[in-house]
Design an enzyme around this catalytic site. Structure first.
Site, PDB file in Angstrom:
ATOM      1  CG  HIS A  65      -2.109  -0.827   1.163  1.00 49.40           C
ATOM      2  ND1 HIS A  65      -2.043  -2.196   1.064  1.00 49.40           N
ATOM      3  CD2 HIS A  65      -3.430  -0.526   1.187  1.00 49.40           C
ATOM      4  CE1 HIS A  65      -3.276  -2.683   1.023  1.00 49.40           C
ATOM      5  NE2 HIS A  65      -4.141  -1.687   1.104  1.00 49.40           N
ATOM      6  NE  ARG A 379     -13.754  -1.195  -0.336  1.00 49.49           N
ATOM      7  CZ  ARG A 379     -13.136  -1.758   0.674  1.00 49.49           C
ATOM      8  NH1 ARG A 379     -12.007  -1.233   1.115  1.00 49.49           N
ATOM      9  NH2 ARG A 379     -13.651  -2.798   1.265  1.00 49.49           N
TER      10      ARG A 379
HETATM   11  C1  MIC Z   1      -8.747  -0.455   1.036  1.00 54.29           C
HETATM   12  O1  MIC Z   1      -8.898  -1.040  -0.029  1.00 54.29           O
HETATM   13  O2  MIC Z   1      -9.537   0.409   1.461  1.00 54.29           O
HETATM   14  C2  MIC Z   1      -7.555  -0.814   1.890  1.00 54.29           C
HETATM   15  C3  MIC Z   1      -6.635   0.345   1.886  1.00 54.29           C
HETATM   16  O3  MIC Z   1      -6.890  -1.911   1.333  1.00 54.29           O
HETATM   17  C4  MIC Z   1      -8.076  -1.136   3.290  1.00 54.29           C
HETATM   18  C5  MIC Z   1      -7.045  -1.319   4.299  1.00 54.29           C
HETATM   19  C6  MIC Z   1      -6.456  -0.042   4.807  1.00 54.29           C
HETATM   20  O4  MIC Z   1      -7.159   0.946   4.967  1.00 54.29           O
HETATM   21  O5  MIC Z   1      -5.248  -0.060   5.067  1.00 54.29           O
HETATM   22  C7  MIC Z   1      -8.981  -2.365   3.340  1.00 54.29           C
HETATM   23  O6  MIC Z   1      -9.556  -2.727   2.343  1.00 54.29           O
HETATM   24  O7  MIC Z   1      -9.166  -2.949   4.420  1.00 54.29           O
HETATM   25 FE1  SF4 Z   2      -4.938  -2.493  -2.248  1.00 58.11          FE
HETATM   26 FE2  SF4 Z   2      -7.008  -1.465  -3.481  1.00 58.11          FE
HETATM   27 FE3  SF4 Z   2      -6.939  -4.021  -2.951  1.00 58.11          FE
HETATM   28 FE4  SF4 Z   2      -7.256  -2.289  -0.956  1.00 58.11          FE
HETATM   29  S1  SF4 Z   2      -8.673  -2.659  -2.637  1.00 58.11           S
HETATM   30  S2  SF4 Z   2      -5.876  -4.077  -0.990  1.00 58.11           S
HETATM   31  S3  SF4 Z   2      -5.990  -0.621  -1.685  1.00 58.11           S
HETATM   32  S4  SF4 Z   2      -5.574  -2.945  -4.328  1.00 58.11           S
END
Ligand code: MIC
Ligand code: SF4
Length: 642
Positions: A65, A379
């Site tokens: 990340h 998302r």
């Molecule tokens: C996300 O997709 O929102 C994240 C960043 O992967 C989060 C984790 C985080 O906020 O570090 C998740 O999906 O849990």
């Molecule tokens: Fe990473 Fe996006 Fe998957 Fe969260 S949703 S783990 S930020 S690739």
């Protein structure tokens, strides 16, 4: 009565409770995963527990990340994580090795085992027949210490697939169809189990796209059977020994059945700014896009990138479009390089990013003002891309690639011959960027940079709570709104005092200051409050600022647990009219709160500013009541240690 696959796996792991939906069960955890943005906290918490070495079968720490090194913070955190992993018996996947979920699927997932991960998309490994669940870092820390994971026994939904995907229609469209019908609130307390004759036509990476994005339903997890396709995938990963066949009994009964006929499914798209705002691509075809991004843990497999490359081969990305492509892992990156797909992407004008989350979490590539972005991600919550007032659409790699060429959202079925991608019989396997734990852990020194600040711990719950209602927000508020991510804020994940300055940053930037002035405060939200990510920072930072209780119509699962774990009381409105009556600025009091949460579920709340009383409800289990009384899980674990 036959059993669902979900209940078979849960039964094999059950350590407390009974399989009665809506009651709490404890399950044994075989594997854990963390990523860097949640991992630093999880390991600080693990350290605080004083356990000398992880007690799981396997624990892996990924760095994917916080990859931009615009200052010392992220690089320091990476070194901290590497040293902690070596010391405590954890495998360390180095930056560059790929996105945690993609790599875990490739290299570690085992059908029938339970995986707990400090990331909401942990269910990706459900594509392999794992029961893979996302949770806050503290729950993962407890599991690393050998403790069970507590969750409500789920209701199980069978998603019965018939037929087979038509040309240009993708796995992504299957999960879009589920989201369209069930919405982002529809999965609460449920596991989505896939079955039916259509399953056999889907490869493991396709299944993983579906289980990954099942997180957007707010579900506990999603799972596929483990069959010959699973075996084929594991064989290609040189891990066939991990395979075992797993399926529901043929007469299994389910709480709900969703039927999807793949023969009639067409390409779909999620509109701004919710993953369930799903319509047929044709409905928005012609909409101008200025950015197209292929990647993220949902769609960054070899298959996904090969599809994009085959559409782009010999053509050019539209001059008004900035296109990025992110391979999900070093394995995928190497394979597209060797197959020539990478050259096709580069020649077409795509910008190739390193194997990481990147634009999905606002780590670069924020779209321009007023420009629509089309992404293969999972998302599109408001502002998540890093641009406020963003307009992010979500779609399959097929739709993304065709739209990148045309500069407008396009139905790929008009493009011509669909790509035909054969998965290689053998994948490129090289685990050199996965560092095993140290042979002599006592000699490992933990490297702590100045960005790593001690963990704030809440006080035990007082006899009464009194505080000002600081903010009132609407339905489906995600943790991206409560505590945004992005390149500027993410590097502060191991520094709670610093990151707390960004609570509600994009909706009310005065929140942190007002919270500090108030001393004690409360928040009101609508339905599905705290949906989305597992980030416990969305509880920890408010706790640090003095938030004592959150009122909402309903809560998302992980955020509900995170609030309790960090000493904030989640309370539901019994009568939704009470949500309407509350005004920011109201002074609220919960008298005798310790006694009240012990004695029942109804809690009396006084609105001191406007002189009335209303009833709220807590949905804590008896175990969670003890945690809340102690002021959070860490206090509770410590006080129950001999
Ligand atoms: C996300 O997709 O929102 C994240 C960043 O992967 C989060 C984790 C985080 O906020 O570090 C998740 O999906 O849990
Ligand atoms: Fe990473 Fe996006 Fe998957 Fe969260 S949703 S783990 S930020 S690739």
């Amino acid at each position: 009565m036959g059993k669902s696959l979900t209940y078979k796996i849960v039964e094999e792991h059950l350590v407390s409770g009974e399989l009665e939906p809506g009651t709490e069960i404890g399950i044994r955890v075989d594997q854990t995963l963390t990523q860097d943005a949640t991992g630093t906290m999880a390991y600080l918490q693990f350290e605080a527990m004083g356990v000398p070495r992880v007690r799981t079968k396997l624990s892996v720490s990924y760095v994917d990340h916080n990859m931009l090194q615009t200052g010392f913070e992220n690089a320091d955190d990476h070194r901290f994580l590497q040293s902690i992993a070596a010391r405590y018996g954890i495998y360390f996947s180095r930056p560059g090795n790929g996105i945690c979920h993609q790599v875990h699927l490739e290299r570690f997932g085992v059908p029938g085992q339970v995986l707990l991960g400090s990331d909401s998309h942990t269910p990706t490994s459900g594509g392999l027949g794992m029961l893979a669940i996302g949770a806050g870092g503290l729950d993962v820390a407890v599991a690393m210490g050998g403790g069970p994971f507590y969750v409500m026994a789920p209701r199980v939904v069978l998603v019965r697939l018939t037929g087979s995907l038509q040309p240009w229609v993708a796995a992504k469209d299957i999960i879009f169809e589920v989201l369209r019908r069930q919405t982002v609130k529809g999965g609460l307390g449920k596991v989505f189990e896939y079955g039916g004759p259509g399953v056999a036509s889907l490869s493991v990476p396709e299944r993983a796209t579906i289980t990954n994005m099942g997180a957007e339903l707010g579900a506990t997890t999603s799972v596929f059977p483990s069959d010959e396709r699973t075996r084929e995938y594991l064989r290609a990963q040189r891990r066939e020994e991990a395979w075992r066949p797993l399926a529901a009994d043929s007469d299994a009964e389910y709480d709900e059945v969703v039927e999807i006929d793949l023969d009639t499914l067409g390409p779909l798209i999620a509109q701004p700014s919710s993953p369930d705002a799903v319509v047929p691509v044709g409905d928005v075809a012609g909409t101008k896009v200025v950015q197209v991004c292929v990647g993220s843990c949902t769609n960054s497999s070899y298959h996904d990138l090969a599809v994009a490359a085959s559409v782009l081969k010999g053509r050019k990305v539209h001059p008004q479009v900035s296109m990025t492509v992110t391979p999900g892992s070093r394995q995928v990156f190497t394979m597209i390089a060797r197959s020539g797909a990478l050259a096709d992407l580069i020649e077409a004008g795509a910008r190739i990013l390193e194997s990481a989350c990147g634009p999905c979490i606002g780590m670069g590539q924020a779209p321009p003002s007023d420009g629509a972005s089309l992404r293969t991600f999972n998302r599109n919550f408001p502002g998540r891309s890093g641009t406020s007032n963003d307009r992010v659409f979500l779609a399959s790699p097929e739709v993304a690639a065709v739209s990148a060429l045309r500069g407008v959202i396009s139905d790929p079925r008009e493009f011509g011959e669909p790509p035909s991608i054969e998965l290689p019989r053998e994948f490129y396997v090289d685990d050199d960027l996965i560092i095993p734990p140290a042979d002599k852990p006592d000699e490992v020194e933990i490297v702590r940079g100045p960005n790593i600040k001690p963990l704030p711990i809440a006080e035990p719950l007082p006899e009464a709570i009194r505080g000002k209602l600081l903010i009132k927000v609407g339905d489906n508020i995600s943790t991206d709104t409560i505590l945004p991510a992005g390149a500027k804020i993410l590097p502060l994940r191991s520094n709670i005092p610093a990151i707390s300055e960004y609570v509600f940053a994009y909706v009310d930037s005065s929140f942190p200051q007002r919270a500090k002035e108030a001393g004690a405060s409360m928040i009101a939200g609508g339905a599905n409050y705290g949906q989305g990510s597992s980030r416990e920072h969305a509880a920890l930072a408010p706790m640090y600022l003095g938030v004592k209780a959150v009122f909402a119509k309903t809560f998302a699962r992980m955020h509900h647990t995170n609030l309790i774990n960090f000493g904030i009381l989640p309370l539901r409105f019994v009568d939704e009219a009470d949500y309407e009556r509350l005004n920011p600025g109201d002074e609220l009091e919960i008298p005798n709160v310790r006694e009240a949460i012990r004695n029942g579920h109804e809690i009396k709340v006084r609105n001191l500013s406007r002189g009335y009383e209303f009833t709220a409800r807590h949905e804590l289990t008896p175990r969670q009541v003890e945690i809340a009384l102690a002021g959070g899980l860490l206090n509770h674990v410590r006080s129950s240690q001999p």
